[in-house]
Design a protein around this motif. Structure first.
Motif, short mmCIF file in Angstrom:
data_model
loop_
_atom_site.label_atom_id
_atom_site.label_comp_id
_atom_site.label_asym_id
_atom_site.label_seq_id
_atom_site.Cartn_x
_atom_site.Cartn_y
_atom_site.Cartn_z
N GLU A 187 0.82 -1.21 0.00
CA GLU A 187 0.00 0.00 0.00
C GLU A 187 0.86 1.26 0.00
O GLU A 187 0.57 2.23 -0.71
N ARG A 188 1.93 1.24 0.78
CA ARG A 188 2.84 2.38 0.81
C ARG A 188 3.49 2.60 -0.54
O ARG A 188 3.65 3.75 -0.99
N LYS A 189 3.87 1.52 -1.21
CA LYS A 189 4.51 1.62 -2.52
C LYS A 189 3.56 2.25 -3.53
O LYS A 189 3.97 3.11 -4.34
N VAL A 190 2.29 1.86 -3.49
CA VAL A 190 1.30 2.41 -4.41
C VAL A 190 1.07 3.90 -4.13
O VAL A 190 0.96 4.71 -5.05
N GLN A 191 0.99 4.24 -2.86
CA GLN A 191 0.83 5.65 -2.51
C GLN A 191 2.01 6.47 -3.01
O GLN A 191 1.86 7.59 -3.52
N GLU A 192 3.19 5.88 -2.89
CA GLU A 192 4.41 6.56 -3.32
C GLU A 192 4.44 6.77 -4.83
O GLU A 192 4.75 7.87 -5.32
N ASN A 193 4.12 5.72 -5.60
CA ASN A 193 4.23 5.87 -7.05
C ASN A 193 3.03 6.58 -7.66
O ASN A 193 2.98 6.79 -8.88
N SER A 194 2.06 6.96 -6.81
CA SER A 194 0.88 7.68 -7.30
C SER A 194 0.94 9.17 -7.00
O SER A 194 0.05 9.92 -7.41
N THR A 195 1.97 9.61 -6.30
CA THR A 195 2.02 11.02 -5.88
C THR A 195 2.25 11.96 -7.06
O THR A 195 1.79 13.10 -7.05
N GLN A 196 2.95 11.50 -8.07
CA GLN A 196 3.23 12.32 -9.24
C GLN A 196 2.45 11.77 -10.43
O GLN A 196 2.67 10.64 -10.87
#
Length: 380
Positions: A51-60
């Motif tokens: 979930e953290r990885k998805v949040q990270e790659n969705s920020t930009q």
């Protein structure tokens, strides 16, 4: 980033693949003893990390101008893909007959009949033929006759003057490609035929007719020029799943099976519901829609970098093709809103292993079967 596609499934599994859910990793020390493990449970830590990885790659997010380009030129990006790879990228999906036995010749004659008998016993018992004696269903009065259940009759009655415009061609409701077939399958997003040709090779039912479409003209050309392509049993055509103005080359209520294999995820989420609604109308009462697609937090989703996210859980690959990652609930809403009933909606959590490189890869796919209800008052 290299493109991530679902076709690793046949490449890593044994020739006689068992249905998913049968090979369990009970001893972590044995992880490299096989190429794949089924129904792998995720720890809370692993789920949180995903979930953290998805949040990270969705920020930009991808800029709006580029998003418009990916939508308008979607066919171009897929044409370019098939021009580069032709029919050498994906492998034939022989696993289909394990996960979807409805496609196998021994099954497609009986799945609707068995379901009908289970759910409509009371109605059948009331529908008798006075001339032929008790226990026989009247073909003239009952739309669901014993022959129609075995897919041996023609289409349900339709008005003779009903036509559907297919590109520049008028197709009559009782005269269309495969109109004399008794069992009709449509694959949407067929690519170069990795589903269609295994079906044609495996299912020798004389009444079978397979339709397949893709909005990549290059892919359809590869299908039509394949030595296995038989126009008497198959019709391949270019079609955009999201085009609301363009009709399919079959009448409504004429298909037994519609297959969606890693294709719904390639279109804009806002257009998915209308696409499924249109496909649902093509199914016969009792017909099935079969889907297998990417699930949320699949390895492919976690590998995306910042700047490749189009919208929530929707990404663009390096080659311009796009992919969405579903939850079970999202797919259930799509199908039930289209008037279909759930038969199956499962998460396939697979641990794939590269024994040579000692790598582990967590895959998440969703597999669904949804059925069109029988019409009320189908008998007498």
């Amino acid at each position: 980033m290299a493109a991530s596609y679902p076709e690793g499934v046949p490449a890593v599994l044994a020739d006689k693949r068992q249905q998913f859910g049968s090979r369990f990793l009970r001893d972590p020390a044995r992880v490299f003893h096989h190429n794949a493990w089924d129904n792998v449970e995720w720890s809370e830590e692993q789920a949180a990390a995903a979930e953290r990885k998805v949040q990270e790659n969705s920020t930009q997010r991808v800029c709006q101008e580029k998003q418009v380009d990916y939508e308008i030129n979607a066919h171009k990006y897929w044409n370019d893909f098939y021009k580069i790879h032709e029919n050498g990228f994906f492998k034939d999906r022989h696993w289909l007959f394990t996960e979807f036995p409805e496609l196998a010749p021994s099954q497609n004659q009986n799945h609707l009949k068995d379901w009908f008998l289970e759910n409509k016993k009371s109605e059948i018992s009331e529908c008798r033929n006075s001339e032929d004696g008790p226990g026989l269903i009247m073909e003239e009065q009952c739309k669901c006759s014993s022959k129609s259940l075995e897919h041996k009759t023609q289409l349900p009655p339709v008005k003779e003057n009903v036509t559907q415009k297919i590109s520049d061609l008028e197709i009559c409701a009782d005269e269309f490609p495969g109109s004399s077939a008794t069992y009709r399958i449509l694959e949407v997003g067929c690519g170069v035929g990795n589903t269609v040709f295994p079906i044609l090779q495996t299912n020798n039912d004389a009444g079978l007719f397979v339709y397949c479409c893709d909005f990549s003209s290059t892919a359809i050309e590869l299908v039509q020029t394949n030595s296995e392509y038989d126009p008497s049993r198959c019709f391949a055509f270019v079609h955009d799943l999201c085009d609301e103005e363009k009709s399919y080359p079959v009448p409504e209520s004429s298909l037994d099976i519609i297959i969606l294999i890693f294709v719904l995820s390639a279109i804009v989420p806002d257009k998915m519901q209308k696409a499924i609604n249109r496909l649902s109308k093509l199914l016969k009462p009792g017909g099935m829609m079969l889907l297998r697609d990417y699930g949320r937090y699949d390895m492919a989703q976690l590998r995306f970098k910042k700047g490749q996210c189009l919208s929530g859980n929707f990404y663009v690959r390096g080659d311009g093709t796009r992919v969405y990652f579903f939850t079970q609930e999202e797919l259930d809403v799509l199908f039930t809103t289209a008037g279909l009933e759930k038969v199956q909606n499962l998460v396939d959590r697979r641990l794939q292993v590269n024994r040579g490189k000692q790598l582990t890869m967590y895959r998440v796919w969703i597999q669904c079967k949804y059925r069109k209800p029988l019409l009320s008052g189908t008998c007498c």
